[in-house]
Design an enzyme around this catalytic site. Sequence first.
Site, PDB file in Angstrom:
ATOM      1  N   SER A 194      72.499  27.293  24.214  1.00  0.00           N
ATOM      2  CA  SER A 194      71.553  26.820  23.307  1.00  0.00           C
ATOM      3  C   SER A 194      69.971  27.508  23.850  1.00  0.00           C
ATOM      4  O   SER A 194      69.792  27.586  24.982  1.00  0.00           O
ATOM      5  CB  SER A 194      71.152  25.491  23.054  1.00  0.00           C
ATOM      6  OG  SER A 194      70.619  24.851  24.014  1.00  0.00           O
ATOM      7  N   ARG A 236      60.767  35.474  31.535  1.00  0.00           N
ATOM      8  CA  ARG A 236      59.966  34.938  30.360  1.00  0.00           C
ATOM      9  C   ARG A 236      58.737  35.525  30.282  1.00  0.00           C
ATOM     10  O   ARG A 236      57.993  35.291  29.206  1.00  0.00           O
ATOM     11  CB  ARG A 236      59.973  33.629  31.032  1.00  0.00           C
ATOM     12  CG  ARG A 236      61.444  32.621  30.951  1.00  0.00           C
ATOM     13  CD  ARG A 236      61.029  31.124  31.164  1.00  0.00           C
ATOM     14  NE  ARG A 236      62.068  30.395  31.296  1.00  0.00           N
ATOM     15  CZ  ARG A 236      62.828  30.024  30.109  1.00  0.00           C
ATOM     16  NH1 ARG A 236      62.631  30.209  29.094  1.00  0.00           N
ATOM     17  NH2 ARG A 236      63.945  29.250  30.461  1.00  0.00           N
ATOM     18  N   TYR A 285      71.531  20.821  35.105  1.00  0.00           N
ATOM     19  CA  TYR A 285      69.852  20.950  35.275  1.00  0.00           C
ATOM     20  C   TYR A 285      69.480  20.158  36.274  1.00  0.00           C
ATOM     21  O   TYR A 285      68.454  20.227  36.935  1.00  0.00           O
ATOM     22  CB  TYR A 285      69.442  20.851  33.919  1.00  0.00           C
ATOM     23  CG  TYR A 285      68.920  21.799  33.007  1.00  0.00           C
ATOM     24  CD1 TYR A 285      69.690  23.052  33.177  1.00  0.00           C
ATOM     25  CD2 TYR A 285      67.950  21.946  32.233  1.00  0.00           C
ATOM     26  CE1 TYR A 285      69.408  24.121  32.151  1.00  0.00           C
ATOM     27  CE2 TYR A 285      67.702  22.809  31.353  1.00  0.00           C
ATOM     28  CZ  TYR A 285      68.488  24.169  31.168  1.00  0.00           C
ATOM     29  OH  TYR A 285      67.958  24.957  30.605  1.00  0.00           O
ATOM     30  N   GLY A 330      74.277  22.087  25.281  1.00  0.00           N
ATOM     31  CA  GLY A 330      73.997  21.202  24.627  1.00  0.00           C
ATOM     32  C   GLY A 330      72.658  21.391  23.618  1.00  0.00           C
ATOM     33  O   GLY A 330      71.866  22.061  24.115  1.00  0.00           O
ATOM     34  N   GLY A 331      73.029  21.102  22.295  1.00  0.00           N
ATOM     35  CA  GLY A 331      71.601  21.523  21.654  1.00  0.00           C
ATOM     36  C   GLY A 331      70.519  20.367  21.746  1.00  0.00           C
ATOM     37  O   GLY A 331      70.900  19.315  21.619  1.00  0.00           O
ATOM     38  N   ARG A 352      62.260  20.106  30.815  1.00  0.00           N
ATOM     39  CA  ARG A 352      63.497  19.284  30.687  1.00  0.00           C
ATOM     40  C   ARG A 352      64.230  19.354  31.850  1.00  0.00           C
ATOM     41  O   ARG A 352      65.084  18.641  32.062  1.00  0.00           O
ATOM     42  CB  ARG A 352      64.617  20.367  29.761  1.00  0.00           C
ATOM     43  CG  ARG A 352      64.132  20.507  28.253  1.00  0.00           C
ATOM     44  CD  ARG A 352      64.934  21.657  27.667  1.00  0.00           C
ATOM     45  NE  ARG A 352      64.495  22.963  28.348  1.00  0.00           N
ATOM     46  CZ  ARG A 352      65.027  24.222  28.110  1.00  0.00           C
ATOM     47  NH1 ARG A 352      65.894  24.184  27.310  1.00  0.00           N
ATOM     48  NH2 ARG A 352      64.572  24.941  28.591  1.00  0.00           N
ATOM     49  N   ASP A 363      73.598  34.572  29.683  1.00  0.00           N
ATOM     50  CA  ASP A 363      73.371  33.269  29.198  1.00  0.00           C
ATOM     51  C   ASP A 363      74.139  33.082  27.949  1.00  0.00           C
ATOM     52  O   ASP A 363      73.625  32.199  27.042  1.00  0.00           O
ATOM     53  CB  ASP A 363      71.884  32.725  28.869  1.00  0.00           C
ATOM     54  CG  ASP A 363      71.604  31.469  29.022  1.00  0.00           C
ATOM     55  OD1 ASP A 363      72.446  30.837  29.568  1.00  0.00           O
ATOM     56  OD2 ASP A 363      70.478  31.011  28.728  1.00  0.00           O
TER      57      ASP A 363
END
Length: 388
Positions: free
Chosen positions: A289, A227, A130, A68-69, A163, A285
């Site tokens: 997105s 990260r 998620y 999903g963008g 998110r 991944d």
Amino acid sequence: MLTLIQGADLYAPTAQGKMDVLLAGSKIIDIQPEIKLTSNTAVKIIDAHKQILAPGFVDSLVHITGGGGEAGFASRTPEMNLTDATLNGITTVIGALGTDSSSRTLSNLIAKAKGLKEHGLNVFCHTGSYHLPAKTLTGCITDDLMYIEEFIGVGEVAISDHRSSQPTAQQLAQLAAQAKVAGMLSGKKGTVSIHVGPQPTHLGLLHQVAQTSDISLATFYPTHMNRSKALLDAGITFCQGGGHIDFTASTTEYDLAHGEYSAAQALAYCLAQGVDPTLLTISSDGHASLPIFDEQLNLVGLEVGKEAALHQAFVQAVYEFDVPMEHALMAITANPARVLGLNKGLIKIDSDADLVLLDKQTLMPVHVWSNGLHMVEHGLPIVKGLFE
């Protein structure tokens, strides 16, 4: 037809020296320093004296139906094609949903998985996404894992990310308990894939679950652990507590310039810190997105993950960061397969014929077999998706 691969430097993924490997149907039926066949049965012979034979790569996180963008409907990323995997040596993928579990659905995920399997690829999936409570196909996690062949775990559940659904330790413990019991009942591992965001809470929620319940750290499979150096160090502590961690190969120049480690660099860093190499994995991944957020969490850019990044990370680990070939291969073959409970990622007699022949100098895939099916020959796809 039999296939005889002659004279390859065999990494199973541990180094085995020069070996001949004989395939029949979907299986490896013999491995010897020299195999001589006296039968008049048709045999396809592959001269591999200048090549490395490794297990087909296991990509533990791919958004096979696209992601999903975060920039609206027009930014929804495309689906994965078969050759996105095979041309890069990948013979097993694990599909998952991410931020978007509304326009991206579990029924579409399973349909895509079955379609890729029809072409010969090994495909498994996670139920959920998620957010919690987890969306499922049958109405509950237990039934999804027990009765849907492709489902092997849950995820990727987001933590330490704006998110995410901001799950509590109790919610996450209940989810993990359901996955664990479902795995026991169905003969699957029931791993819980965890998306770890950039927030400074890092893996604190997973440690809280382990401290307040019967769920061990090994139940969870946190990804995107490269990260930052701070998150990497938190990952090392997580490994010391009995867990395993995953690095994401797909990244952006922006993120690398703002503290993210490449997957290859992260692997080398953890090995240098004495982390057991069997606890470290890399995933692509692919087709996710890749949103770029500034310090105020404003979206400033958007890119797309690529399956090719997995192979690129492997090559970079070996040639730029001096990671031993065995350890680099383990991170994309045997290690993720073991974490997910899959009988993949190894070359041994009677194992599935998931193999990649790599050029010894460039490490580029030359031949690829998935379940014994010759998918790539001399670097070109001989099996393609229907609409490629």
